[in-house]
Write a protein that holds these residues in place. Sequence first.
Motif, short mmCIF file in Angstrom:
data_model
loop_
_atom_site.label_atom_id
_atom_site.label_comp_id
_atom_site.label_asym_id
_atom_site.label_seq_id
_atom_site.Cartn_x
_atom_site.Cartn_y
_atom_site.Cartn_z
N MET A 1 0.85 -1.19 0.00
CA MET A 1 0.00 0.00 0.00
C MET A 1 0.89 1.25 0.00
SD MET A 1 -3.18 0.71 2.50
CE MET A 1 -2.89 2.14 3.49
N ALA A 2 0.62 2.17 -0.88
CA ALA A 2 1.45 3.36 -0.98
C ALA A 2 1.17 4.31 0.17
CB ALA A 2 1.18 4.07 -2.30
N SER A 3 2.23 4.89 0.68
CA SER A 3 2.05 5.90 1.71
C SER A 3 3.07 7.00 1.46
CB SER A 3 2.26 5.30 3.10
OG SER A 3 3.58 4.84 3.23
N THR A 4 2.74 8.19 1.92
CA THR A 4 3.64 9.33 1.75
C THR A 4 4.08 9.85 3.10
OG1 THR A 4 2.53 9.96 -0.30
CG2 THR A 4 3.89 11.63 0.76
N MET A 5 5.39 9.98 3.24
CA MET A 5 5.96 10.53 4.46
C MET A 5 6.62 11.85 4.12
SD MET A 5 5.62 8.50 7.15
CE MET A 5 7.02 8.90 8.20
N THR A 6 6.56 12.79 5.05
CA THR A 6 7.18 14.09 4.83
C THR A 6 8.37 14.26 5.75
OG1 THR A 6 5.06 15.04 4.21
CG2 THR A 6 6.78 16.58 4.86
N TYR A 7 9.46 14.73 5.16
CA TYR A 7 10.68 14.96 5.92
C TYR A 7 11.12 16.40 5.71
CZ TYR A 7 10.66 9.90 5.62
OH TYR A 7 10.28 8.59 5.68
N GLN A 8 11.90 16.90 6.65
CA GLN A 8 12.47 18.23 6.53
C GLN A 8 13.96 18.06 6.24
OE1 GLN A 8 10.70 21.09 6.71
NE2 GLN A 8 12.52 22.26 6.19
N VAL A 9 14.41 18.58 5.09
CA VAL A 9 15.81 18.42 4.72
C VAL A 9 16.50 19.78 4.74
CG1 VAL A 9 17.40 17.78 2.86
CG2 VAL A 9 15.38 16.38 3.32
N ASN A 10 17.60 19.86 5.49
CA ASN A 10 18.36 21.10 5.61
C ASN A 10 19.50 21.15 4.61
OD1 ASN A 10 16.78 21.82 7.80
ND2 ASN A 10 18.21 20.92 9.29
N GLY A 11 19.80 22.33 4.13
CA GLY A 11 21.00 22.54 3.34
C GLY A 11 20.79 22.68 1.85
N MET A 12 19.56 22.46 1.38
CA MET A 12 19.32 22.58 -0.07
C MET A 12 19.18 24.05 -0.45
SD MET A 12 16.68 19.48 -0.91
CE MET A 12 15.39 20.13 0.16
N THR A 13 19.92 24.46 -1.50
CA THR A 13 19.90 25.87 -1.87
C THR A 13 19.51 26.13 -3.32
OG1 THR A 13 22.26 25.72 -2.38
CG2 THR A 13 21.66 26.51 -0.18
N CYS A 14 19.48 25.11 -4.15
CA CYS A 14 19.19 25.36 -5.56
C CYS A 14 18.64 24.11 -6.23
CB CYS A 14 20.44 25.85 -6.29
SG CYS A 14 21.66 24.55 -6.55
N GLY A 15 18.40 24.22 -7.52
CA GLY A 15 17.82 23.12 -8.26
C GLY A 15 18.70 21.88 -8.30
N HIS A 16 20.00 22.10 -8.25
CA HIS A 16 20.90 20.95 -8.25
C HIS A 16 20.75 20.14 -6.97
CE1 HIS A 16 23.19 23.09 -11.51
NE2 HIS A 16 23.08 21.87 -11.99
N CYS A 17 20.59 20.86 -5.87
CA CYS A 17 20.38 20.19 -4.58
C CYS A 17 19.11 19.35 -4.65
CB CYS A 17 20.24 21.22 -3.47
SG CYS A 17 21.64 22.35 -3.32
N VAL A 18 18.06 19.95 -5.17
CA VAL A 18 16.78 19.25 -5.30
C VAL A 18 16.95 17.99 -6.14
CG1 VAL A 18 14.44 19.38 -6.26
CG2 VAL A 18 15.41 21.34 -5.01
N ALA A 19 17.69 18.12 -7.25
CA ALA A 19 17.90 16.97 -8.14
C ALA A 19 18.69 15.88 -7.44
CB ALA A 19 18.63 17.43 -9.40
N SER A 20 19.70 16.26 -6.66
CA SER A 20 20.53 15.27 -5.95
C SER A 20 19.70 14.52 -4.93
CB SER A 20 21.69 15.96 -5.23
OG SER A 20 22.53 16.60 -6.15
N VAL A 21 18.94 15.24 -4.13
CA VAL A 21 18.10 14.61 -3.10
C VAL A 21 17.05 13.71 -3.75
CG1 VAL A 21 16.36 15.08 -1.33
CG2 VAL A 21 18.50 16.39 -1.37
N THR A 22 16.45 14.21 -4.82
CA THR A 22 15.43 13.43 -5.52
C THR A 22 16.01 12.14 -6.07
OG1 THR A 22 14.25 15.45 -6.13
CG2 THR A 22 13.76 13.46 -7.41
N GLU A 23 17.21 12.24 -6.65
CA GLU A 23 17.84 11.07 -7.23
C GLU A 23 18.18 10.03 -6.17
OE1 GLU A 23 21.18 12.05 -9.72
OE2 GLU A 23 22.02 10.04 -9.51
N GLU A 24 18.79 10.46 -5.07
CA GLU A 24 19.18 9.51 -4.02
C GLU A 24 17.97 8.87 -3.37
OE1 GLU A 24 22.04 8.30 -3.38
OE2 GLU A 24 23.24 9.62 -4.62
N LEU A 25 16.94 9.68 -3.09
CA LEU A 25 15.76 9.12 -2.44
C LEU A 25 15.00 8.19 -3.38
CD1 LEU A 25 14.41 12.14 -0.37
CD2 LEU A 25 15.31 9.98 0.51
N SER A 26 15.00 8.52 -4.66
CA SER A 26 14.31 7.68 -5.64
C SER A 26 14.94 6.30 -5.74
CB SER A 26 14.32 8.34 -7.02
OG SER A 26 13.60 9.55 -6.99
N ALA A 27 16.24 6.22 -5.35
CA ALA A 27 16.96 4.95 -5.44
C ALA A 27 16.72 4.05 -4.23
CB ALA A 27 18.46 5.23 -5.58
#
Length: 69
Positions: A1-27
């Motif tokens: 069953m799909a569920s969504t959890m929300t986390y607070q991530v510190n230190g992201m400042t730009c689109g590259h940061c977003v892409a890095s976090v998205t890539e690692e979490l997607s893995a």
Amino acid sequence: MASTMTYQVNGMTCGHCVASVTEELSAVPGVTAVQVDLASGRVDVTADAPLEMSAVVAAVEEAGYEVAR
Ligand SMILES: [Cu+2]
């Protein structure tokens, strides 16, 4: 069953940061979607299996950021 959890991530400042976090979490096994809001640092992670907090923290740290706890 799909569920969504929300986390607070510190230190992201730009689109590259977003892409890095998205890539690692997607893995993380079970993760089907990652939604990052750069302005607030809010990260919604959708998974089809329960996620270990440690796996989420490790993925974010792998990207070079930190989960606020
Ligand atoms: Cu950046």
